[in-house]
Design an enzyme around this catalytic site. Sequence first.
Site, PDB file in Angstrom:
ATOM      1  CB  CYS A 130     -40.179  -2.210 -23.196  1.00  0.00           C
ATOM      2  SG  CYS A 130     -40.322  -2.128 -24.992  1.00  0.00           S
ATOM      3  CE  LYS A 215     -48.340  -2.062 -28.550  1.00  0.00           C
ATOM      4  NZ  LYS A 215     -47.304  -3.122 -28.715  1.00  0.00           N
ATOM      5  CG  HIS A 243     -35.872   0.122 -25.274  1.00  0.00           C
ATOM      6  ND1 HIS A 243     -35.224  -0.777 -26.103  1.00  0.00           N
ATOM      7  CD2 HIS A 243     -37.177  -0.283 -25.225  1.00  0.00           C
ATOM      8  CE1 HIS A 243     -36.103  -1.680 -26.528  1.00  0.00           C
ATOM      9  NE2 HIS A 243     -37.282  -1.406 -26.010  1.00  0.00           N
TER      10      HIS A 243
END
Length: 340
Positions: A130, A215, A243
Amino acid sequence: MGYRVVVAGATGNVGREMLNILAERQFPADEVVALASRKSIGTEVSYGDRTLKTQDLEQFDFTGYDIALFAIGSDATKTYAPRAAKAGCVVIDNSSLYRYDPLVPLIVPEVNPDAIEGYAKKNIIANPNCSTAQMVVALKPLHDRAKIKRVVVSTYQSVSGSGKDAIDELWNQTKGLYVPGQEVEPKVYPKQIAFNVIPHIDVFLEDGSTKEEWKMVAETKKIIDTSIKVTATAVRVPVFVGHGEAINIEFEEFLDEDEARDILRESPGIMVVDKREDGGYVTPIECVGEFATFVSRIRQDSTIENGLSLWCVSDNLRKGAALNAVQIAELLGNRMLKKG
């Protein structure tokens, strides 16, 4: 022509959002099947103005289905994705299981749509993390203009990224702080998340970074350019959905902030809201339910030769997961039609 579509993990936050977005975007589906684990069989989920009853993932036969959107985590994906792929159903997977597999394309449709041609090697396409997904949408058009050398990013990630239990933990801890004797001890997180921030997402690695930070590094390189250097600090914040990211970029060439602003305004999937006044920027709570990645606070970084800083927010359940997966399905459907 309509497609036969499967949503695996349909009772979870991301799975439900996948169904919502398939309906909202009027994805050309003749049939949509909702799958869940055995304990959730028969649970009703919404798909547009229809209600679907979940079927058993373990017993499901993927033969004859075109596309499967997976939101079931890496362990279950390891079992069921190869089964679906072998049956001729293309899997779009939201877990981290296949993201770093060189034979599986990692796709953000606004950024690297052509990479989808590689899906046939395993009949699987990976959805990025994400925090990576929203960042690369903002980075790619700037990289095309001035070539990015290095990115320094700090994330401010909502609890929905950890699932329903994390949302409940934030809610219950917040209430408990106002009621003596009803304090809620941390279970999902190692420390209290209510009225706090936690610089720790996923497990720690030997070099001191967390897997979430790793990541972002690995996925940015795979999606945009292997030569880009990325350093990340990932932080969990007491926000339910959405976010935020503070991104500092060093380029090979000079890029003026006004030109960067114009480039981003013209780029797919981005909404620029950048006024130098009180409230002239977008915060996580304002991006909930939206498709766009919002960019604000674009400004020159005078501490390096060719630098810019910006602020980026997005609905992590949408662009960070479900929306990106549906966009991949749309891209895949278009490619199938061209070849068909």
